[in-house]
Write a protein that holds these residues in place. Structure first.
Motif, PDB file in Angstrom:
ATOM      1  N   PRO A 136       0.819  -1.213   0.000  1.00 57.42           N
ATOM      2  CA  PRO A 136       0.000   0.000   0.000  1.00 57.42           C
ATOM      3  C   PRO A 136       0.861   1.276   0.000  1.00 57.42           C
ATOM      4  O   PRO A 136       1.771   1.426   0.821  1.00 57.42           O
ATOM      5  CB  PRO A 136      -0.817  -0.133   1.284  1.00 57.42           C
ATOM      6  CG  PRO A 136      -1.005  -1.606   1.438  1.00 57.42           C
ATOM      7  CD  PRO A 136       0.306  -2.198   0.982  1.00 57.42           C
ATOM      8  N   SER A 155       2.555   4.281   6.993  1.00 50.16           N
ATOM      9  CA  SER A 155       1.406   3.926   7.822  1.00 50.16           C
ATOM     10  C   SER A 155       0.399   5.062   7.785  1.00 50.16           C
ATOM     11  O   SER A 155       0.653   6.158   8.296  1.00 50.16           O
ATOM     12  CB  SER A 155       1.851   3.672   9.262  1.00 50.16           C
ATOM     13  OG  SER A 155       0.734   3.464  10.102  1.00 50.16           O
ATOM     14  N   ARG A 184      -2.358   5.798   9.327  1.00 46.73           N
ATOM     15  CA  ARG A 184      -2.837   6.397  10.570  1.00 46.73           C
ATOM     16  C   ARG A 184      -1.781   7.284  11.232  1.00 46.73           C
ATOM     17  O   ARG A 184      -2.129   8.141  12.055  1.00 46.73           O
ATOM     18  CB  ARG A 184      -3.304   5.314  11.538  1.00 46.73           C
ATOM     19  CG  ARG A 184      -4.540   4.556  11.047  1.00 46.73           C
ATOM     20  CD  ARG A 184      -5.232   3.847  12.171  1.00 46.73           C
ATOM     21  NE  ARG A 184      -6.294   2.962  11.702  1.00 46.73           N
ATOM     22  CZ  ARG A 184      -7.358   2.625  12.413  1.00 46.73           C
ATOM     23  NH1 ARG A 184      -7.500   3.105  13.637  1.00 46.73           N
ATOM     24  NH2 ARG A 184      -8.271   1.800  11.931  1.00 46.73           N
ATOM     25  N   TYR A 213     -10.085   5.294   8.510  1.00 36.24           N
ATOM     26  CA  TYR A 213      -9.772   3.934   8.927  1.00 36.24           C
ATOM     27  C   TYR A 213     -10.251   2.962   7.864  1.00 36.24           C
ATOM     28  O   TYR A 213     -11.188   3.244   7.108  1.00 36.24           O
ATOM     29  CB  TYR A 213     -10.371   3.610  10.297  1.00 36.24           C
ATOM     30  CG  TYR A 213     -11.866   3.383  10.344  1.00 36.24           C
ATOM     31  CD1 TYR A 213     -12.418   2.136  10.025  1.00 36.24           C
ATOM     32  CD2 TYR A 213     -12.741   4.400  10.729  1.00 36.24           C
ATOM     33  CE1 TYR A 213     -13.787   1.921  10.080  1.00 36.24           C
ATOM     34  CE2 TYR A 213     -14.116   4.198  10.794  1.00 36.24           C
ATOM     35  CZ  TYR A 213     -14.633   2.946  10.468  1.00 36.24           C
ATOM     36  OH  TYR A 213     -15.992   2.738  10.523  1.00 36.24           O
ATOM     37  N   ARG A 214      -9.584   1.842   7.805  1.00 33.68           N
ATOM     38  CA  ARG A 214     -10.028   0.701   6.994  1.00 33.68           C
ATOM     39  C   ARG A 214     -10.226  -0.472   7.939  1.00 33.68           C
ATOM     40  O   ARG A 214      -9.533  -0.597   8.946  1.00 33.68           O
ATOM     41  CB  ARG A 214      -8.986   0.324   5.936  1.00 33.68           C
ATOM     42  CG  ARG A 214      -8.844   1.307   4.811  1.00 33.68           C
ATOM     43  CD  ARG A 214      -8.047   0.728   3.644  1.00 33.68           C
ATOM     44  NE  ARG A 214      -6.668   0.474   3.977  1.00 33.68           N
ATOM     45  CZ  ARG A 214      -6.037  -0.674   3.787  1.00 33.68           C
ATOM     46  NH1 ARG A 214      -6.701  -1.715   3.303  1.00 33.68           N
ATOM     47  NH2 ARG A 214      -4.753  -0.810   4.100  1.00 33.68           N
ATOM     48  N   GLY A 215     -11.155  -1.327   7.604  1.00 33.45           N
ATOM     49  CA  GLY A 215     -11.410  -2.471   8.469  1.00 33.45           C
ATOM     50  C   GLY A 215     -12.123  -2.029   9.728  1.00 33.45           C
ATOM     51  O   GLY A 215     -13.264  -1.569   9.678  1.00 33.45           O
ATOM     52  N   TRP A 240      -5.573  -1.112  12.963  1.00 34.33           N
ATOM     53  CA  TRP A 240      -4.391  -0.347  12.554  1.00 34.33           C
ATOM     54  C   TRP A 240      -4.412   0.034  11.077  1.00 34.33           C
ATOM     55  O   TRP A 240      -3.642   0.874  10.641  1.00 34.33           O
ATOM     56  CB  TRP A 240      -3.124  -1.154  12.843  1.00 34.33           C
ATOM     57  CG  TRP A 240      -3.033  -2.457  12.090  1.00 34.33           C
ATOM     58  CD1 TRP A 240      -3.533  -3.657  12.483  1.00 34.33           C
ATOM     59  CD2 TRP A 240      -2.407  -2.676  10.821  1.00 34.33           C
ATOM     60  NE1 TRP A 240      -3.279  -4.632  11.537  1.00 34.33           N
ATOM     61  CE2 TRP A 240      -2.579  -4.054  10.506  1.00 34.33           C
ATOM     62  CE3 TRP A 240      -1.725  -1.869   9.929  1.00 34.33           C
ATOM     63  CZ2 TRP A 240      -2.089  -4.626   9.331  1.00 34.33           C
ATOM     64  CZ3 TRP A 240      -1.243  -2.425   8.752  1.00 34.33           C
ATOM     65  CH2 TRP A 240      -1.427  -3.789   8.470  1.00 34.33           C
ATOM     66  N   LEU A 241      -5.311  -0.588  10.312  1.00 34.05           N
ATOM     67  CA  LEU A 241      -5.378  -0.279   8.879  1.00 34.05           C
ATOM     68  C   LEU A 241      -5.981   1.105   8.659  1.00 34.05           C
ATOM     69  O   LEU A 241      -6.891   1.530   9.378  1.00 34.05           O
ATOM     70  CB  LEU A 241      -6.208  -1.321   8.147  1.00 34.05           C
ATOM     71  CG  LEU A 241      -5.632  -2.733   8.069  1.00 34.05           C
ATOM     72  CD1 LEU A 241      -6.648  -3.674   7.424  1.00 34.05           C
ATOM     73  CD2 LEU A 241      -4.326  -2.739   7.284  1.00 34.05           C
ATOM     74  N   GLY A 242      -5.476   1.797   7.641  1.00 36.52           N
ATOM     75  CA  GLY A 242      -5.999   3.121   7.350  1.00 36.52           C
ATOM     76  C   GLY A 242      -5.766   3.533   5.912  1.00 36.52           C
ATOM     77  O   GLY A 242      -5.223   2.781   5.100  1.00 36.52           O
ATOM     78  N   HIS A 243      -6.190   4.727   5.604  1.00 40.44           N
ATOM     79  CA  HIS A 243      -5.982   5.311   4.277  1.00 40.44           C
ATOM     80  C   HIS A 243      -5.787   6.809   4.464  1.00 40.44           C
ATOM     81  O   HIS A 243      -6.404   7.425   5.340  1.00 40.44           O
ATOM     82  CB  HIS A 243      -7.183   5.042   3.373  1.00 40.44           C
ATOM     83  CG  HIS A 243      -7.010   5.581   1.981  1.00 40.44           C
ATOM     84  ND1 HIS A 243      -6.037   5.110   1.122  1.00 40.44           N
ATOM     85  CD2 HIS A 243      -7.665   6.569   1.303  1.00 40.44           C
ATOM     86  CE1 HIS A 243      -6.107   5.761  -0.029  1.00 40.44           C
ATOM     87  NE2 HIS A 243      -7.082   6.649   0.059  1.00 40.44           N
ATOM     88  N   ASN A 262     -12.471  -0.204   0.133  1.00 37.75           N
ATOM     89  CA  ASN A 262     -11.181  -0.738   0.546  1.00 37.75           C
ATOM     90  C   ASN A 262     -10.104  -0.194  -0.386  1.00 37.75           C
ATOM     91  O   ASN A 262      -9.968  -0.670  -1.517  1.00 37.75           O
ATOM     92  CB  ASN A 262     -11.186  -2.260   0.527  1.00 37.75           C
ATOM     93  CG  ASN A 262      -9.935  -2.833   1.192  1.00 37.75           C
ATOM     94  OD1 ASN A 262      -8.920  -2.178   1.323  1.00 37.75           O
ATOM     95  ND2 ASN A 262     -10.033  -4.087   1.621  1.00 37.75           N
ATOM     96  N   GLY A 318      -6.845  -0.305  -0.013  1.00 36.39           N
ATOM     97  CA  GLY A 318      -5.554  -0.983   0.011  1.00 36.39           C
ATOM     98  C   GLY A 318      -5.311  -1.783  -1.240  1.00 36.39           C
ATOM     99  O   GLY A 318      -4.209  -2.150  -1.552  1.00 36.39           O
TER     100      GLY A 318
END
Length: 231
Positions: free
Chosen positions: A111, A136, A138, A158-160, A165-168, A229, A231
């Protein structure tokens, strides 16, 4: 007022911005800073109303999406359409963004939304600190200063899971009743504009070395499906 107008005005006053090509680079920034110092203006490399007036330029902004004072945002627009290489290949331009910033990054299938934002800011705002591990998404919540949704703001989602911890991360373009429109990397594997649901927003950030923006939202008509999503 365009980047080309600024470069021409600087050159006419004896401050070398490099090639008169409408591309904002380190030499143009250095020329603006030198000009500002010569006029007793705040030396920030940004052509705001006072610097524009000193250059004999009209700083009136009719469309915030093409505001030349938002140099990082205009750098992002110039990269619209940049894509990952298919299969096991890599887009050398994306890898070069990381190399210039000293960010360890080997493959464009990792990503790269944070890398895109880091490149646009790092290549235009030389004095602006980037967050630790800008890959990262976030971590961009620690960038600059808090702001509101406005053209050029860094938007973190945020993602998920919200607490995960996933983000965009991407740049604010505008909004409709349901979503924020953002210009970002790794959106359908390319630099594109996507609509992301407002309830996924974690925060907006603004470069600390740049004067505050207008603070005004950009209202747009809904167009296209919501991104789910990135990612």
């Amino acid at each position: 007022m365009t980047f080309t107008d600024i470069q021409k005005a600087l050159s006419a006053r004896g401050f070398d911005p490099g090639p008169i090509d409408g591309v904002w680079g380190a030499r143009t920034t250095a020329a603006v800073r030198a000009f500002q110092a010569s006029k007793g203006l705040k030396v920030d490399g940004i052509v705001g109303p006072r610097t524009a007036a000193a250059l004999g330029l009209d700083a009136t902004v009719t469309n915030p999406l093409i505001d030349p004072s938002l140099v990082w945002f205009q750098a992002a627009w110039r990269l619209l359409g940049t894509k990952e290489a298919p299969g096991t290949s890599d887009n050398p331009n994306i890898l070069q963004w990381a190399s210039r910033l000293g960010i360890p990054y080997r493959r464009d299938d990792v990503p790269w939304c944070g890398l895109f934002v880091a490149h646009c800011i790092g290549s235009t705002l030389s004095a602006e600190p980037l967050p630790n591990n800008p890959l990262s998404a976030r971590n961009w919540l620690k960038f600059g200063v808090q702001t509101t949704g406005q053209a050029g703001a860094v938007a973190v989602f945020y993602r998920g899971a919200l607490k995960g911890w996933l983000g965009h991360v991407a740049f604010y373009v505008g909004q409709d009743d349901e979503a924020y429109h953002v210009l970002g990397g790794n959106q359908s594997n390319a630099v594109s504009v996507a609509r992301i649901a407002k309830n996924r927003l974690l925060g907006f950030r603004w470069p600390s070395t740049v004067p505050p923006g207008s603070g005004k939202p950009v209202l747009l008509t809904p167009s296209g499906q919501l991104s789910t999503n990135e990612g």
